[in-house]
Enzyme design. Structure first.
Site, mmCIF file in Angstrom:
data_model
loop_
_atom_site.group_PDB
_atom_site.id
_atom_site.type_symbol
_atom_site.label_atom_id
_atom_site.label_comp_id
_atom_site.label_asym_id
_atom_site.label_seq_id
_atom_site.Cartn_x
_atom_site.Cartn_y
_atom_site.Cartn_z
ATOM 1 N N GLU A 64 0.880 -1.173 0.000
ATOM 2 C CA GLU A 64 0.000 0.000 0.000
ATOM 3 C C GLU A 64 0.913 1.216 0.000
ATOM 4 O O GLU A 64 1.633 1.477 0.967
ATOM 5 C CB GLU A 64 -0.899 0.022 1.230
ATOM 6 C CG GLU A 64 -1.887 1.185 1.186
ATOM 7 C CD GLU A 64 -2.521 1.454 2.519
ATOM 8 O OE1 GLU A 64 -2.497 2.624 2.949
ATOM 9 O OE2 GLU A 64 -3.036 0.510 3.139
ATOM 10 N N CYS A 103 -3.151 7.449 5.025
ATOM 11 C CA CYS A 103 -3.013 7.039 3.629
ATOM 12 C C CYS A 103 -4.237 7.402 2.803
ATOM 13 O O CYS A 103 -4.153 7.571 1.589
ATOM 14 C CB CYS A 103 -2.746 5.536 3.540
ATOM 15 S SG CYS A 103 -4.051 4.519 4.282
#
Length: 334
Positions: A64, A103
């Protein structure tokens, strides 16, 4: 957390361990049955993926990475309408929660060109009331970024964005945080920028400032909106705020394949949705392209990544004994 799991004796001895600090040459020792999961920059992710031992042994890698997430305001959402105000609040919350260090934080806010100024004014007005400073001070609403190097990274990224954007609020590297020493602390003043040429811009779509920074990007037509959003080259999440079902549908179809999750918000769910940056464990959260192509690991679904599946063929008695099934159940699988 790891200590609690070990003490609970819910896993076989040695099944879980933790290393705090640099991984150093750890990748040189991973083997075929191992899995490497990484959250961080796309640059580091590329080094992990291209590591000679990882490639040679075909080690499973879950990444990620960077994500230039977008929030979209529909053309039907004008000032003083419910969704206009809700997205203003959402942008401010995403910028200030954890000082923008998530994120999934909103990095680009795509708004109709005619709403660029009123939307910017509304966000700036809210930001002006958010005091930045020592979290121990009850008046402080925005804390620091994680350390001095991250502060420098934020300011460097902000400088790039300023090359093609107008500053609507903040972004002063010499601002004075509340109840804190600027020389010792790692505060970044929230910054709201405005980009009038989303199609021609570069840094807005390429540079993720991992801090309290967001950029408003003007769009004129739905086609331009889709093109601008896709310039992120793969993101974790995008949100669409609109009561126009046709607009929402076309926007989602235009950007969905480059996003791990799309949140659609209309007045019916305006006060009930989880939020742009919040993910529930049942969601398969991740994103393609620049976002890493992996998934956020949460809930029971996350365990599937760590399971190795294989086919077992053989006599019913052997399968029954090995797998611990009843004879009747084993016949179904034999």
């Amino acid at each position: 957390m790891v200590e609690d799991i070990v003490k609970a004796n819910i896993l076989p001895p040695g099944a879980i361990s933790i290393i705090c600090g640099s991984a150093r040459d750890l990748l040189g020792f991973v083997q075929e049955e191992d899995i490497v999961s990484f959250t961080g920059s796309a640059e580091t992710a590329a080094r992990i993926r291209s590591h000679a031992n990882v490639l040679r042994r075909s080690v499973r890698v879950n990444i990620e990475a960077d994500s230039i997430n977008s929030a979209i305001l529909g053309s039907d959402c004008t000032p003083r309408t419910e969704l206009f105000d809700l997205l203003v609040k959402e942008v401010v919350r995403e910028m200030t929660l954890k000082a923008g260090q998530k994120c999934t934080t909103i990095r680009r806010v795509l708004v109709p060109r005619e709403q660029l100024k009123p939307f910017g004014d509304a966000v700036a007005a809210r930001l002006s009331s958010m005091k930045v400073g020592n979290p121990r001070n009850a008046e402080a609403k925005v804390g620091p970024v994680v350390n001095k190097p991250q502060q420098s990274s934020c300011l460097e990224g902000l400088a790039k964005l300023k090359e093609e954007c107008e500053v609507l609020f903040g972004g002063d590297k010499n601002f004075q945080p509340l109840d804190a020493d600027l020389r010792k602390s790692a505060f970044v003043q929230p910054a709201l920028l405005s980009c009038k040429d989303g199609l021609g811009a570069k840094y807005v779509h390429d540079v993720e400032v991992f801090g309290p920074v967001a950029t408003l990007v003007a769009y004129d037509r739905l086609e331009d909106l889709v093109t601008i959003t896709r310039r992120g080259l793969g993101s974790l999440v995008a949100s669409v705020f609109s009561n126009d079902a046709s607009f929402t549908r076309e926007a989602i179809l235009g950007i969905g394949d480059l996003h791990g999750r799309v949140l659609a918000v209309n007045s019916a769910v305006g006060t009930q949705h989880t939020g742009h940056g919040n993910v529930v464990p049942s969601c398969l959260h991740g994103g393609p392209g620049r976002a890493g192509g992996g998934e956020e690991l949460a809930g029971l679904r996350a365990l599937l990544l760590y399971h190795r599946r294989f086919v077992l063929q053989g006599p019913v008695e052997g399968i029954t004994e090995l797998v611990g099934l009843s004879a009747d159940t084993a016949l179904l699988y034999s």
